[in-house]
Design a protein around this motif. Structure first.
Motif, PDB file in Angstrom:
ATOM      1  N   MET A  29      -3.343  -3.770  13.174  1.00 46.17           N
ATOM      2  CA  MET A  29      -2.307  -3.442  12.199  1.00 46.17           C
ATOM      3  C   MET A  29      -1.221  -4.511  12.221  1.00 46.17           C
ATOM      4  O   MET A  29      -1.046  -5.215  13.220  1.00 46.17           O
ATOM      5  CB  MET A  29      -1.719  -2.062  12.494  1.00 46.17           C
ATOM      6  N   VAL A  30      -0.498  -4.633  11.109  1.00 45.11           N
ATOM      7  CA  VAL A  30       0.616  -5.577  11.004  1.00 45.11           C
ATOM      8  C   VAL A  30       1.791  -4.888  10.335  1.00 45.11           C
ATOM      9  O   VAL A  30       1.634  -3.901   9.620  1.00 45.11           O
ATOM     10  CB  VAL A  30       0.243  -6.852  10.198  1.00 45.11           C
ATOM     11  N   LYS A  31       2.972  -5.442  10.569  1.00 51.83           N
ATOM     12  CA  LYS A  31       4.167  -4.980   9.875  1.00 51.83           C
ATOM     13  C   LYS A  31       4.197  -5.649   8.505  1.00 51.83           C
ATOM     14  O   LYS A  31       3.828  -6.813   8.362  1.00 51.83           O
ATOM     15  CB  LYS A  31       5.423  -5.350  10.653  1.00 51.83           C
ATOM     16  N   LEU A  32       4.639  -4.908   7.500  1.00 52.19           N
ATOM     17  CA  LEU A  32       4.755  -5.423   6.139  1.00 52.19           C
ATOM     18  C   LEU A  32       6.176  -5.200   5.660  1.00 52.19           C
ATOM     19  O   LEU A  32       6.696  -4.083   5.747  1.00 52.19           O
ATOM     20  CB  LEU A  32       3.775  -4.710   5.202  1.00 52.19           C
ATOM     21  N   PHE A  33       6.797  -6.259   5.158  1.00 52.69           N
ATOM     22  CA  PHE A  33       8.149  -6.184   4.602  1.00 52.69           C
ATOM     23  C   PHE A  33       8.060  -6.379   3.093  1.00 52.69           C
ATOM     24  O   PHE A  33       7.581  -7.407   2.626  1.00 52.69           O
ATOM     25  CB  PHE A  33       9.051  -7.237   5.246  1.00 52.69           C
ATOM     26  N   SER A  34       8.504  -5.391   2.350  1.00 58.43           N
ATOM     27  CA  SER A  34       8.433  -5.414   0.895  1.00 58.43           C
ATOM     28  C   SER A  34       9.676  -6.082   0.315  1.00 58.43           C
ATOM     29  O   SER A  34      10.789  -5.813   0.750  1.00 58.43           O
ATOM     30  CB  SER A  34       8.337  -3.986   0.364  1.00 58.43           C
ATOM     31  N   PHE A  35       9.475  -6.941  -0.673  1.00 54.17           N
ATOM     32  CA  PHE A  35      10.592  -7.571  -1.378  1.00 54.17           C
ATOM     33  C   PHE A  35      10.865  -6.882  -2.711  1.00 54.17           C
ATOM     34  O   PHE A  35      11.711  -7.323  -3.471  1.00 54.17           O
ATOM     35  CB  PHE A  35      10.306  -9.050  -1.650  1.00 54.17           C
ATOM     36  N   THR A  36      10.143  -5.810  -3.019  1.00 58.27           N
ATOM     37  CA  THR A  36      10.363  -5.109  -4.282  1.00 58.27           C
ATOM     38  C   THR A  36      11.622  -4.255  -4.174  1.00 58.27           C
ATOM     39  O   THR A  36      12.006  -3.835  -3.082  1.00 58.27           O
ATOM     40  CB  THR A  36       9.142  -4.232  -4.647  1.00 58.27           C
ATOM     41  N   GLU A  37      12.267  -4.011  -5.309  1.00 52.59           N
ATOM     42  CA  GLU A  37      13.523  -3.253  -5.305  1.00 52.59           C
ATOM     43  C   GLU A  37      13.328  -1.886  -4.669  1.00 52.59           C
ATOM     44  O   GLU A  37      14.084  -1.476  -3.799  1.00 52.59           O
ATOM     45  CB  GLU A  37      14.051  -3.115  -6.735  1.00 52.59           C
ATOM     46  N   ASN A  38      12.329  -1.162  -5.120  1.00 54.98           N
ATOM     47  CA  ASN A  38      11.923   0.072  -4.458  1.00 54.98           C
ATOM     48  C   ASN A  38      10.797  -0.343  -3.512  1.00 54.98           C
ATOM     49  O   ASN A  38       9.741  -0.788  -3.951  1.00 54.98           O
ATOM     50  CB  ASN A  38      11.419   1.088  -5.474  1.00 54.98           C
ATOM     51  N   LYS A  39      11.032  -0.229  -2.226  1.00 50.15           N
ATOM     52  CA  LYS A  39      10.100  -0.747  -1.208  1.00 50.15           C
ATOM     53  C   LYS A  39       8.663  -0.283  -1.430  1.00 50.15           C
ATOM     54  O   LYS A  39       7.719  -1.024  -1.202  1.00 50.15           O
ATOM     55  CB  LYS A  39      10.557  -0.343   0.196  1.00 50.15           C
ATOM     56  N   ILE A  42       5.624  -2.080  -3.770  1.00 52.44           N
ATOM     57  CA  ILE A  42       4.705  -3.147  -3.374  1.00 52.44           C
ATOM     58  C   ILE A  42       3.250  -2.667  -3.460  1.00 52.44           C
ATOM     59  O   ILE A  42       2.348  -3.453  -3.725  1.00 52.44           O
ATOM     60  CB  ILE A  42       5.028  -3.690  -1.960  1.00 52.44           C
ATOM     61  N   PHE A  43       3.034  -1.371  -3.309  1.00 46.95           N
ATOM     62  CA  PHE A  43       1.680  -0.828  -3.334  1.00 46.95           C
ATOM     63  C   PHE A  43       1.171  -0.562  -4.752  1.00 46.95           C
ATOM     64  O   PHE A  43       0.035  -0.134  -4.931  1.00 46.95           O
ATOM     65  CB  PHE A  43       1.608   0.443  -2.481  1.00 46.95           C
ATOM     66  N   LYS A  44       1.985  -0.838  -5.757  1.00 49.00           N
ATOM     67  CA  LYS A  44       1.574  -0.674  -7.155  1.00 49.00           C
ATOM     68  C   LYS A  44       0.861  -1.915  -7.687  1.00 49.00           C
ATOM     69  O   LYS A  44       0.239  -1.855  -8.737  1.00 49.00           O
ATOM     70  CB  LYS A  44       2.794  -0.413  -8.049  1.00 49.00           C
ATOM     71  N   CYS A  90       2.665 -14.616   6.780  1.00 47.38           N
ATOM     72  CA  CYS A  90       2.051 -14.900   5.479  1.00 47.38           C
ATOM     73  C   CYS A  90       2.742 -14.065   4.401  1.00 47.38           C
ATOM     74  O   CYS A  90       3.123 -12.918   4.637  1.00 47.38           O
ATOM     75  CB  CYS A  90       0.559 -14.552   5.499  1.00 47.38           C
ATOM     76  N   HIS A  91       2.903 -14.649   3.229  1.00 52.00           N
ATOM     77  CA  HIS A  91       3.480 -13.928   2.104  1.00 52.00           C
ATOM     78  C   HIS A  91       2.416 -13.081   1.413  1.00 52.00           C
ATOM     79  O   HIS A  91       1.245 -13.457   1.364  1.00 52.00           O
ATOM     80  CB  HIS A  91       4.077 -14.902   1.089  1.00 52.00           C
ATOM     81  N   ILE A  92       2.843 -11.963   0.857  1.00 51.20           N
ATOM     82  CA  ILE A  92       2.008 -11.153  -0.015  1.00 51.20           C
ATOM     83  C   ILE A  92       2.300 -11.654  -1.431  1.00 51.20           C
ATOM     84  O   ILE A  92       3.443 -11.620  -1.896  1.00 51.20           O
ATOM     85  CB  ILE A  92       2.341  -9.647   0.094  1.00 51.20           C
ATOM     86  N   ILE A  93       1.270 -12.115  -2.100  1.00 50.60           N
ATOM     87  CA  ILE A  93       1.416 -12.759  -3.409  1.00 50.60           C
ATOM     88  C   ILE A  93       0.559 -11.997  -4.423  1.00 50.60           C
ATOM     89  O   ILE A  93      -0.556 -11.593  -4.111  1.00 50.60           O
ATOM     90  CB  ILE A  93       0.966 -14.232  -3.324  1.00 50.60           C
TER      91      ILE A  93
END
Length: 183
Positions: A29-39, A42-44, A90-93
């Motif tokens: 598992m890894v930690k994920l940091f969302s840059f979307t306004e509503n965290k 990111i899963f959308k 790594c960035h989520i793109i």
């Protein structure tokens, strides 16, 4: 590297929406940091891409768990901590076209990177390097390489109508009511 993830497909108009943090536990598992306004947003947006050693990789989500300041996620076919460590930083793109269409005078933070910042007194303050999110408001991180100013960062709160006076998308400038010490 995970050969099963490499792809010849490069995302059209790549857009960063998050970042992978450190490995967590022994099961990959890894930690994920969302840059979307509503965290959770990111899963959308899928598919997720990342780039590692000049190779595009598609990340397929297997599991997610909400944590206070980040998410814990499991990427399919990542079996252990050592494999997970390879994704650290790594960035989520995604492809920008998967984002909602904006209304007039709206923009994504990512679109403002490298915009010039000009004070309302006409002084050039630098260019936007990144954004910081705080509980009270977002912060512009300005890189300033002016002759008399030395190499420094300026932090400016993104408070519309008080500090942020104008965002000019066409000319890629933002006018701010801000008086740094060196001005």
């Amino acid at each position: 590297m995970f050969n099963i993830y490499k792809t010849s497909n490069k995302p059209n108009d790549p857009f960063i929406i998050g970042k992978i943090g450190s490995a967590h536990g022994i099961l990959g598992m890894v930690k994920l940091f969302s840059f979307t306004e509503n965290k959770n947003d990111i899963f959308k947006y899928y598919p997720w891409f990342t780039k590692k050693e000049n190779q595009w990789i598609i990340l397929d989500l297997e599991y997610k768990k909400n944590n206070k300041n980040f998410f814990l996620i499991k990427i399919k076919n990542i079996k252990n901590r050592n494999q997970a460590k390879e994704l650290t930083h790594c960035h989520i793109i995604i492809e920008k076209k998967t984002l909602p269409i904006l209304k007039k005078n709206e923009y994504y933070w990512n679109d403002l990177i490298n915009f010039k910042i000009i004070s309302d007194t006409g002084s050039y303050l630098g260019k936007i390097d990144k954004f910081l999110q705080t509980k009270s408001n977002d912060i512009l991180v300005i890189k300033n390489y002016g002759k008399n100013m030395g190499k420094q960062e300026i932090l400016i709160p993104f408070i519309e109508n008080e500090v942020i006076k104008n965002v000019d998308i066409i000319n890629k400038t933002i006018t701010v009511h801000w008086n740094p010490i060196f001005e």
